[in-house]
Design a protein around this motif. Structure first.
Motif, PDB file in Angstrom:
ATOM      1  N   MET A   1     -11.677  46.160 111.356  1.00 19.59           N
ATOM      2  CA  MET A   1     -12.954  45.805 111.392  1.00 19.59           C
ATOM      3  C   MET A   1     -12.471  44.609 112.507  1.00 19.59           C
ATOM      4  O   MET A   1     -11.447  44.403 113.150  1.00 19.59           O
ATOM      5  N   SER A   2     -13.698  44.373 113.487  1.00 18.28           N
ATOM      6  CA  SER A   2     -12.682  43.043 114.579  1.00 18.28           C
ATOM      7  C   SER A   2     -13.535  42.178 113.244  1.00 18.28           C
ATOM      8  O   SER A   2     -13.790  41.361 112.694  1.00 18.28           O
ATOM      9  N   THR A   3     -13.006  41.048 114.381  1.00 17.93           N
ATOM     10  CA  THR A   3     -12.949  39.055 114.169  1.00 17.93           C
ATOM     11  C   THR A   3     -14.098  38.817 114.035  1.00 17.93           C
ATOM     12  O   THR A   3     -14.465  38.163 112.710  1.00 17.93           O
ATOM     13  N   GLN A   4     -15.006  39.223 114.840  1.00 16.75           N
ATOM     14  CA  GLN A   4     -16.422  38.995 114.785  1.00 16.75           C
ATOM     15  C   GLN A   4     -17.094  39.581 113.094  1.00 16.75           C
ATOM     16  O   GLN A   4     -17.715  38.396 112.286  1.00 16.75           O
ATOM     17  N   ALA A   5     -16.780  40.871 112.674  1.00 17.52           N
ATOM     18  CA  ALA A   5     -17.316  41.252 111.792  1.00 17.52           C
ATOM     19  C   ALA A   5     -16.728  40.884 110.808  1.00 17.52           C
ATOM     20  O   ALA A   5     -16.787  40.386 109.622  1.00 17.52           O
ATOM     21  N   LEU A   6     -15.050  40.481 110.177  1.00 20.30           N
ATOM     22  CA  LEU A   6     -14.732  39.662 110.038  1.00 20.30           C
ATOM     23  C   LEU A   6     -14.660  38.630 109.396  1.00 20.30           C
ATOM     24  O   LEU A   6     -15.203  38.307 108.125  1.00 20.30           O
ATOM     25  N   GLY A   7     -15.460  37.874 110.163  1.00 16.83           N
ATOM     26  CA  GLY A   7     -15.669  36.249 109.927  1.00 16.83           C
ATOM     27  C   GLY A   7     -17.626  36.780 109.444  1.00 16.83           C
ATOM     28  O   GLY A   7     -17.059  35.512 108.508  1.00 16.83           O
ATOM     29  N   SER A   8     -18.077  37.095 109.867  1.00 23.34           N
ATOM     30  CA  SER A   8     -19.205  37.771 109.146  1.00 23.34           C
ATOM     31  C   SER A   8     -19.122  37.950 108.002  1.00 23.34           C
ATOM     32  O   SER A   8     -20.008  37.525 107.039  1.00 23.34           O
ATOM     33  N   LEU A   9     -18.243  38.550 107.460  1.00 22.54           N
ATOM     34  CA  LEU A   9     -17.893  39.033 105.739  1.00 22.54           C
ATOM     35  C   LEU A   9     -17.165  37.992 104.944  1.00 22.54           C
ATOM     36  O   LEU A   9     -17.565  37.701 103.892  1.00 22.54           O
ATOM     37  N   THR A  10     -16.406  36.930 106.126  1.00 23.78           N
ATOM     38  CA  THR A  10     -16.283  35.774 104.939  1.00 23.78           C
ATOM     39  C   THR A  10     -17.031  35.120 104.790  1.00 23.78           C
ATOM     40  O   THR A  10     -17.188  34.143 103.625  1.00 23.78           O
ATOM     41  N   LEU A  11     -17.556  34.829 106.315  1.00 24.56           N
ATOM     42  CA  LEU A  11     -19.405  33.904 105.569  1.00 24.56           C
ATOM     43  C   LEU A  11     -20.075  34.646 104.438  1.00 24.56           C
ATOM     44  O   LEU A  11     -21.049  33.574 103.693  1.00 24.56           O
ATOM     45  N   ALA A  12     -19.814  35.721 104.345  1.00 24.86           N
ATOM     46  CA  ALA A  12     -20.764  35.728 102.917  1.00 24.86           C
ATOM     47  C   ALA A  12     -20.259  36.069 102.105  1.00 24.86           C
ATOM     48  O   ALA A  12     -21.002  35.443 101.048  1.00 24.86           O
ATOM     49  N   LEU A  13     -18.702  35.661 102.365  1.00 20.81           N
ATOM     50  CA  LEU A  13     -18.741  35.364 100.546  1.00 20.81           C
ATOM     51  C   LEU A  13     -18.191  34.596 100.400  1.00 20.81           C
ATOM     52  O   LEU A  13     -18.540  33.690  98.865  1.00 20.81           O
ATOM     53  N   LEU A  14     -18.502  33.525 101.547  1.00 17.92           N
ATOM     54  CA  LEU A  14     -17.814  32.570 101.277  1.00 17.92           C
ATOM     55  C   LEU A  14     -19.888  31.787 100.248  1.00 17.92           C
ATOM     56  O   LEU A  14     -19.490  30.823  99.207  1.00 17.92           O
ATOM     57  N   LEU A  15     -20.625  32.127 100.821  1.00 15.48           N
ATOM     58  CA  LEU A  15     -21.775  32.154 100.662  1.00 15.48           C
ATOM     59  C   LEU A  15     -22.494  32.266  99.073  1.00 15.48           C
ATOM     60  O   LEU A  15     -22.929  31.802  98.357  1.00 15.48           O
ATOM     61  N   LEU A  16     -21.738  33.816  98.327  1.00 19.65           N
ATOM     62  CA  LEU A  16     -22.291  34.272  97.519  1.00 19.65           C
ATOM     63  C   LEU A  16     -21.326  33.935  96.642  1.00 19.65           C
ATOM     64  O   LEU A  16     -21.791  32.946  95.068  1.00 19.65           O
ATOM     65  N   VAL A  17     -20.057  33.195  96.849  1.00 21.07           N
ATOM     66  CA  VAL A  17     -19.407  32.537  95.960  1.00 21.07           C
ATOM     67  C   VAL A  17     -19.707  31.581  95.445  1.00 21.07           C
ATOM     68  O   VAL A  17     -20.216  31.069  94.426  1.00 21.07           O
TER      69      VAL A  17
END
Length: 447
Positions: A1-17
Motif C-alpha cells: 500500500m502506497s503512502t497516498q493510499a494509506l493516507g486516504s484510508l486513514t482519512l476515511a477511518l477518521l471521518l467514519l469514527v
C-alpha cells in the motif's frame, strides 16, 4: 500500500469514527437510538450526499472498486464490526430468562413471533419478487428473508434503550429480552437456511440443490446445538486449565481467541459467521462461574467498550454509506413493508400478550417494544445483501425499517416513564435505576 493510499484510508477511518460517534451522541441527546446517528453519518459521507457533491473526493477517500486498498480494508472493518456487534450482543444476554416469565415468553414467542413470520411467508408470494430479489436469483431465499425481517426483534437495541431509561431491573425488561434471545436464535437458523439455498442456487445444478441445502442446514444446526449446550462447559474447563497461560495471564487475549476460534471454525464449516460470533459471546459468558466474573467480566467489558467506540460505529456508518437513495430506494417499498410488517407484529404480539394474561397499556408496551428491529434487522439486511439474496432497494427498506421501529420504541417507552405509567401493571410505576448517572453507553449493549 502506497503512502497516498494509506493516507486516504486513514482519512476515511477518521471521518467514519468521528462522524459516527458525533452523530451517535447527538442522537442520544435527542432521545434517539445511537445507531440512528451512526447510520446518518454514513449516509452523509456516501453517494446520497458527499458522493453527489464531490464524487472525485469520495472515490479518492473511500475507494473506487474491489481491488482498491481502501475498499478492501473498509470491507474487512465492516465485517469485523458486524462480528463484534454480534459478539457483544451474545455476551449481553445473561440472566434474562427468568422463571416467572416462562408462560408469557412461550405465548409471545409462539404467537408474537410465529404469526408475523407465517403471514409474511404467505404474503411474500403475492408480491412482485423480482423487485426484492438480488443477484443470487433465489425466490425461496428472498421469501425467507422477507418473513424473517417481518418477525425479527432486537436484543441490542432494546437492551440499550432499557439501559438508557434505567429499566433493566424490571420484569418487563427481563420478559422482552428473554423473548428476543429465543426468537433471534430461531430466526438466525432460518437465515442460515436462506443463505444455503441462495449459495446452492448459484453453485449447483438443480439436482444438487436439495443435497447442498440439507448438508448446510444440518451443519448449521449441529454447530448451534453444540455451541448452546456443550461449548460453555468446555470453555469453562479450558479457562481453568493450568496450562492455559492466556486465560490466566491475559484474559482479554483469551476472550479474543475464543471469539476468533468460533468464527474460524464457522467459516471452515460454512456456518453463518454473524451467528457464530453471537454464540461465541454467549459461550464465553455461559462458561463463567460467578467466582470468575471478576477475571473475565472486565476483559469482556473492555472489548465491548472498544468495539462500541470504534468498530461497531464503523460498521453502522458503512451501512449508511451503502444506502444509495439516488438509485437503491423505493418509497413505495419502504412505506408498504414498514406499515404492513408493523401492523402484523402489533396485532400478533397484542394477541399473544392478551392470551398470556396482560391487559391495556401492558399490551401496547410489549407490542411496540417487540416491534423494534434494531441491530438484528440491519444485520439481517447486510448478510442477505452480501449473499446476493435481496436487491439494493429492499436492503435500504430493511435498514430504514429497523431504524424507524427502534426510534418508535425508544420514544414510546420514554413517554411511559415520564408520565409515570407502569410498564407492566403487575409492577406498578417504575423507578428508573441508572448504573452510571448521565451515562450514554453501556458495555455489551448496543443500539
Amino acid at each position: 500500500m502506497s503512502t497516498q493510499a494509506l493516507g486516504s484510508l486513514t482519512l476515511a477511518l477518521l471521518l467514519l469514527v468521528a462522524g459516527a460517534n458525533l452523530f451517535g451522541q447527538l442522537a442520544v441527546r435527542l432521545r434517539q437510538p445511537k445507531v440512528v446517528g451512526e447510520i446518518l453519518a454514513g449516509i452523509l459521507l456516501g453517494p446520497s450526499l458527499l458522493g453527489l457533491l464531490a464524487p472525485g473526493a469520495t472515490a479518492q477517500i473511500f475507494g473506487t472498486g474491489e481491488r482498491d486498498p481502501s475498499t478492501v480494508v473498509l470491507g474487512f472493518l465492516y465485517h469485523l464490526g458486524l462480528l463484534l456487534l454480534m459478539f457483544v450482543s451474545g455476551a449481553g444476554v445473561r440472566n434474562v430468562l427468568g422463571k416467572d416469565n416462562r408462560r408469557p415468553t412461550a405465548w409471545i414467542l409462539g404467537l408474537g413471533t410465529a404469526l408475523p413470520f407465517l403471514i409474511a411467508l404467505g404474503a411474500a408470494r403475492l408480491l412482485p419478487l423480482d423487485a426484492f430479489m438480488g443477484e443470487a436469483g433465489s425466490e425461496t431465499a428472498v421469501v425467507l428473508v422477507f418473513a424473517i425481517a417481518a418477525a425479527v426483534t432486537s436484543i441490542p437495541v432494546i437492551t440499550k434503550i432499557f439501559y438508557d431509561l434505567g429499566i433493566l431491573h424490571t420484569r418487563f425488561a427481563s420478559l422482552m429480552l428473554g423473548v428476543a434471545v429465543l426468537e433471534d436464535i430461531i430466526l438466525w437458523g432460518f437465515l442460515a437456511l436462506a443463505t444455503a439455498i441462495a449459495s446452492a442456487t448459484v453453485a449447483d445444478t438443480d439436482a444438487g440443490v436439495a443435497g447442498s441445502v440439507a448438508v448446510h442446514v444440518g451443519v448449521n444446526a449441529l454447530y448451534v446445538v453444540l455451541a448452546m449446550t456443550v461449548m460453555p462447559a468446555v470453555l469453562r474447563r479450558l479457562s481453568r486449565a493450568r496450562w492455559n497461560i492466556l486465560a490466566s495471564q491475559s484474559p482479554t487475549a483469551w476472550v479474543v481467541v475464543v471469539f476468533l476460534g468460533y468464527v474460524s471454525v464457522a467459516a471452515a464449516l460454512d456456518v453463518t459467521l454473524a451467528f457464530a460470533a453471537f454464540l461465541a459471546g454467549f459461550g464465553v459468558v455461559g462458561g463463567m462461574r460467578s467466582s470468575e466474573e471478576h477475571r473475565f467480566g472486565a476483559p469482556i467489558d473492555a472489548i465491548s467498550h472498544v468495539s462500541s467506540a470504534v468498530f461497531i460505529p464503523i460498521y453502522f456508518a458503512l451501512v449508511g454509506y451503502r444506502l444509495d437513495f439516488t438509485r437503491g430506494f423505493s418509497g413505495l417499498m419502504v412505506v408498504g413493508f414498514l406499515l404492513g410488517s408493523t401492523a402484523v407484529v402489533l396485532v400478533s404480539v397484542g394477541l399473544a400478550a392478551r392470551v398470556a394474561g396482560f391487559r391495556g397499556l401492558d399490551i401496547l408496551n410489549l407490542a411496540l417494544t417487540h416491534n423494534a428491529r434494531g441491530g438484528p434487522g440491519i444485520v439481517l439486511a447486510s448478510v442477505a445483501f452480501d449473499a446476493g439474496i435481496i436487491s439494493a432497494p429492499f436492503f435500504t427498506t430493511l435498514v430504514l425499517t429497523a431504524v424507524i421501529t427502534s426510534q418508535a420504541c425508544g420514544v414510546w417507552l420514554d413517554v411511559v416513564l415520564r408520565k409515570g405509567w407502569p410498564l407492566l401493571s403487575s409492577e406498578g410505576p417504575v423507578q428508573p435505576r441508572h448504573a452510571v448517572p448521565g451515562s450514554l453507553s453501556a458495555p455489551a449493549n448496543r443500539a
